[in-house]
Enzyme design. Structure first.
Site, PDB file in Angstrom:
ATOM      1  N   TYR A 124       0.833  -1.208   0.000  1.00 38.39           N
ATOM      2  CA  TYR A 124       0.000   0.000   0.000  1.00 38.39           C
ATOM      3  C   TYR A 124       0.875   1.268   0.000  1.00 38.39           C
ATOM      4  O   TYR A 124       0.730   2.121   0.855  1.00 38.39           O
ATOM      5  CB  TYR A 124      -0.921   0.063   1.229  1.00 38.39           C
ATOM      6  CG  TYR A 124      -1.573  -1.223   1.668  1.00 38.39           C
ATOM      7  CD1 TYR A 124      -2.772  -1.644   1.090  1.00 38.39           C
ATOM      8  CD2 TYR A 124      -1.023  -2.008   2.674  1.00 38.39           C
ATOM      9  CE1 TYR A 124      -3.381  -2.819   1.512  1.00 38.39           C
ATOM     10  CE2 TYR A 124      -1.629  -3.173   3.096  1.00 38.39           C
ATOM     11  CZ  TYR A 124      -2.813  -3.579   2.510  1.00 38.39           C
ATOM     12  OH  TYR A 124      -3.416  -4.736   2.932  1.00 38.39           O
ATOM     13  N   ASN A 144       4.800   8.167  -0.134  1.00 38.26           N
ATOM     14  CA  ASN A 144       4.968   9.058   1.017  1.00 38.26           C
ATOM     15  C   ASN A 144       6.034   8.540   1.981  1.00 38.26           C
ATOM     16  O   ASN A 144       6.974   9.255   2.328  1.00 38.26           O
ATOM     17  CB  ASN A 144       3.627   9.224   1.732  1.00 38.26           C
ATOM     18  CG  ASN A 144       3.697  10.161   2.930  1.00 38.26           C
ATOM     19  OD1 ASN A 144       3.997  11.336   2.792  1.00 38.26           O
ATOM     20  ND2 ASN A 144       3.425   9.628   4.117  1.00 38.26           N
ATOM     21  N   CYS A 146      -4.523   3.829  10.488  1.00 36.37           N
ATOM     22  CA  CYS A 146      -5.481   4.924  10.650  1.00 36.37           C
ATOM     23  C   CYS A 146      -6.707   4.477  11.435  1.00 36.37           C
ATOM     24  O   CYS A 146      -7.658   5.246  11.591  1.00 36.37           O
ATOM     25  CB  CYS A 146      -5.894   5.478   9.283  1.00 36.37           C
ATOM     26  SG  CYS A 146      -6.681   4.260   8.215  1.00 36.37           S
ATOM     27  N   GLU A 204      -4.033   8.319  14.500  1.00 34.85           N
ATOM     28  CA  GLU A 204      -3.141   7.496  13.675  1.00 34.85           C
ATOM     29  C   GLU A 204      -2.111   6.854  14.603  1.00 34.85           C
ATOM     30  O   GLU A 204      -1.599   7.500  15.518  1.00 34.85           O
ATOM     31  CB  GLU A 204      -2.432   8.372  12.652  1.00 34.85           C
ATOM     32  CG  GLU A 204      -1.826   7.626  11.483  1.00 34.85           C
ATOM     33  CD  GLU A 204      -2.691   7.704  10.238  1.00 34.85           C
ATOM     34  OE1 GLU A 204      -2.239   7.209   9.199  1.00 34.85           O
ATOM     35  OE2 GLU A 204      -3.804   8.244  10.302  1.00 34.85           O
TER      36      GLU A 204
END
Length: 369
Positions: free
Chosen positions: A214, A219, A320, A354
């Site tokens: 993922y 990022n 998350c 998170e």
């Protein structure tokens, strides 16, 4: 989130309550002391979307409360939005109300901004957009030094570019990220920098190669690549894969390969159960994986992916959703122990939080204890 809850005077108390809740929820796994990373108290959201409501000669932004999903809430002030968003909201609405053409059948506006000062605005209509609309939008684009996209059913009019370039600073080094309209990006860029710093610190010295599931637009991949010899990242979205490769080239990161496939398919490939055309140019046998990084959607990890990542010496799990993280850890902590545990307050004044967890494989004899 009702904006009435936004009160900086209560912020630290609310964050402390989140930390206490997470500490209690995960106590059975005997994690180390929780590290807590806070957010700016105001102007922390770099992206936002609003419906547009029209009433007589007035137009205004609205959002909907989950408790009353059919009741629009007028938004005249948006203190959690970035300073660019709050400025543009006023400027654009003034222009929209002054122009029947811009106003007519406009039903949604989306803002994507950056810490580095860029802004992309998507204006979404229940009508087909023509050259007359385009000319007015181009004037707005030039006047406010922003990028504008017009959208309607089966139409997407990109006036300049469909992305912004974000610059994030991690441990004194700057990283540039292409962020594409309508693709996932972290909503709280300041907290994202803290997440990246935490992940970089706690993956240092692990050595070997990294596999990431993922990966999105890269990022985490982009920043963590320096800690590993090679990185193999997977992502199912074609747009995100293209953006990730753009970002690696933009930042001159050359030790990352991205495979466009699901975590389930990658699990099958790694186990040797199936061959995949998308891996035909990738020699899985050449990798010496020491670490796996997962940043799954709110649903958490499926059973197959749980089984896959439990084979790795080190697991870096960004979550998350604490509830699905908790469920996954019940399985993962049979083979691994938590060595680092952190929360990152991406969404102040809400119940959301998170989490970041670093797990290391237990020594023989410690498993199932």
């Amino acid at each position: 989130m009702p904006l009435s809850k936004v009160n900086p005077a209560n912020y630290q108390q609310q964050l402390t309550a989140k930390a206490e809740r997470i500490t209690q929820q995960f106590s059975e796994f005997s994690p180390p002391t929780l590290s807590v990373y806070d957010s700016p108290e105001l102007h922390f959201r770099v992206r936002a979307e609003f419906k547009i409501w029209h009433q007589d000669d007035d137009s205004y932004y609205v959002m909907f409360n989950k408790a009353e999903p059919k009741q629009p809430v007028r938004i005249d002030h948006f203190p959690i939005g970035s300073t660019i968003i709050t400025r543009l909201m006023d400027q654009l609405m003034t222009a929209i109300k002054a122009s029947p053409l811009l106003r007519h059948k406009l039903f949604q506006i989306e803002f994507l901004t950056t810490l580095s000062g860029e802004a992309l605005v998507s204006m979404i209509y229940h009508k087909r957009l023509g050259e007359d609309w385009q000319q007015l939008a181009e004037d707005l684009q030039q006047q406010y030094q922003i990028k504008i996209i017009g959208r309607s059913k089966k139409q997407r009019m990109v006036l300049s570019e469909d992305y912004v370039i974000e610059t994030l600073t991690v441990k004194g080094q700057q990283y540039n990220f292409q962020q594409v309209e309508n693709s996932f990006t972290q909503p709280n860029a300041t907290v994202n920098q803290k997440m990246l710093t935490w992940a970089l610190d706690h993956s240092q010295g692990l050595g070997g190669d990294l596999v990431e599931l993922y990966c999105g637009n890269g990022n985490f991949t982009l920043v963590l690549a320096q800690n590993f010899n090679k990185v193999l990242a997977t992502e199912i979205s074609k747009t995100s894969v293209k953006s990730a490769n753009y970002n690696f080239e933009l930042n001159q990161v050359s030790n990352v390969t991205v495979a466009r496939m699901s975590s389930e398919d990658f699990s099958s490939a790694l186990a040797g159960e199936r061959e995949f055309r998308r891996l035909k140019d990738i020699d899985l046998g050449s990798y010496q994986f020491s670490t796996v990084l997962v940043d799954p959607p709110r649903a958490g990890l499926d059973t197959l992916t749980e089984k896959l990542i439990s084979q790795f010496e080190n697991i870096l799990y960004i979550s998350c959703n604490p509830d699905t993280l908790y469920n996954n850890l019940k399985q993962l902590c049979q083979s691994h122990q938590i060595t680092q545990f952190a929360i990152f307050d991406q969404f102040p004044y809400t119940d959301h939080i998170e989490c970041g967890v670093m797990l290391t494989k237990k020594q023989q004899g410690e498993e199932n204890e």
